[in-house]
Enzyme design. Structure first.
Site, PDB file in Angstrom:
ATOM      1  N   HIS A   1       0.856  -1.182   0.000  1.00 32.48           N
ATOM      2  CA  HIS A   1       0.000   0.000   0.000  1.00 32.48           C
ATOM      3  C   HIS A   1       0.893   1.234   0.000  1.00 32.48           C
ATOM      4  O   HIS A   1       2.125   1.121   0.058  1.00 32.48           O
ATOM      5  CB  HIS A   1      -0.970   0.016   1.188  1.00 32.48           C
ATOM      6  CG  HIS A   1      -0.334   0.133   2.535  1.00 32.48           C
ATOM      7  ND1 HIS A   1       0.497  -0.834   3.046  1.00 32.48           N
ATOM      8  CD2 HIS A   1      -0.416   1.105   3.487  1.00 32.48           C
ATOM      9  CE1 HIS A   1       0.903  -0.480   4.257  1.00 32.48           C
ATOM     10  NE2 HIS A   1       0.367   0.699   4.543  1.00 32.48           N
TER      11      HIS A   1
ATOM     12  N   ASP B   1       5.799   4.931   5.191  1.00 36.39           N
ATOM     13  CA  ASP B   1       6.739   4.023   5.845  1.00 36.39           C
ATOM     14  C   ASP B   1       6.924   2.723   5.073  1.00 36.39           C
ATOM     15  O   ASP B   1       7.850   1.958   5.353  1.00 36.39           O
ATOM     16  CB  ASP B   1       6.306   3.736   7.286  1.00 36.39           C
ATOM     17  CG  ASP B   1       4.897   3.192   7.398  1.00 36.39           C
ATOM     18  OD1 ASP B   1       3.989   3.740   6.751  1.00 36.39           O
ATOM     19  OD2 ASP B   1       4.692   2.213   8.141  1.00 36.39           O
TER      20      ASP B   1
END
Length: 276
Positions: free
Chosen positions: A87, A91
């Site tokens: 996704h 991060d």
């Protein structure tokens, strides 16, 4: 995000920096926090006898980490041939562009805005590199573009932020929706029950060796939290901020802003189903 209450049966695992299964090696990004747990797990996947590797979630824009991932693959006798994203959260994905430059690879993701190259990813698709096969499993809910990757040869699934190795994840409203998330958890449970998946290779936290138990825990936790939110509304706590203070009183206050996203998703779900 960790927002788990003291429910029984939370799955346990071990934080791994190195081999996790026969085909999966973890390189832990140096970005630990309350939201990322020990840091982002960047996964190097390959067949044992292949010179080609796939990297899933290169992680944050940290050149030292990205070079370390590439160099780790090379020390294993592998060349990174493809980069995949579970996704688009920074991060996991912010370093993908630089990693693509360092390795000369394409980046494939569900969201076209995250891709480098013409190919994306779609539900049920099989990605094959050097004999390695990964099956794309749609798992929206944490975000709209969340994917998991089924690694049949290791009876494993890479879950990104859909299932973490410790605690539970946030439903990042409005991009994430609780109904989608519950469907995704049931889809992962089916992989464990029907396809024999045993191991969860998460985007954060330790590797879990009981995939079905982990997903069942997540489903129980979500039902528990949803019931708490419904009760809070019945007791007159109607704004997301009020519900967070009531329901997430056991959670560190630094996580309350993220908890509010999940509460907004829960309130929307309850309203959509005529429960509040």
């Amino acid at each position: 995000m960790t927002d788990a209450a003291a429910l029984p049966g939370q799955p346990r695992g071990a934080v791994v920096s190195g081999p996790a299964t026969e085909r999966a090696v973890n390189v832990l990004a140096p970005n630990p926090s309350a939201m990322t747990l020990d840091g982002t797990n960047t996964w190097i996947l390959s067949e044992p006898d292949s010179e080609l590797a796939v990297v899933v979630d290169p992680g944050p824009l940290d050149e030292g980490h990205l070079r370390h991932v590439r160099d780790t693959a090379e020390r294993l006798g592998k060349r990174v041939a493809l980069t995949l994203l579970t996704h688009g959260h920074p991060d996991h994905a912010e370093g993908a562009g630089l990693f693509a430059e360092l390795t000369g690879t394409r980046v494939r993701a569900l969201d076209p805005a995250l891709r480098l190259g013409d190919e994306g990813l779609s539900a049920g698709q099989t990605v094959a590199v050097g004999g390695l096969e990964l099956r794309v499993v749609p798992t929206p809910g944490h975000t709209h573009d969340s994917l998991s990757f089924h690694l049949p040869a290791d009876r494993a699934v890479l879950t990104g932020d859909t299932v973490l190795g410790r605690g539970t994840t946030v439903v990042a409203h409005p991009d994430g929706r609780l109904g989608d998330y519950l469907d995704s958890l049931r889809r992962l449970r089916s992989l464990a029950v029907d396809d024999g998946v045993r191991t969860v290779l998460p985007g954060h936290g330790p590797v879990l060796d009981d995939a079905q138990g982990a997903v069942e825990y997540y489903l129980a936790h979500r039902a528990h939290r949803l019931a708490q939110v419904e009760t809070a509304v019945e007791d007159g706590f109607t704004t997301p901020e009020e519900v967070v203070a009531r329901v997430y009183a056991d959670v560190d206050r630094s996580l309350w802003p993220a908890a509010e996203l999940s509460v907004r998703a829960q309130l929307e779900y309850l309203a959509d189903h005529g429960l509040i």
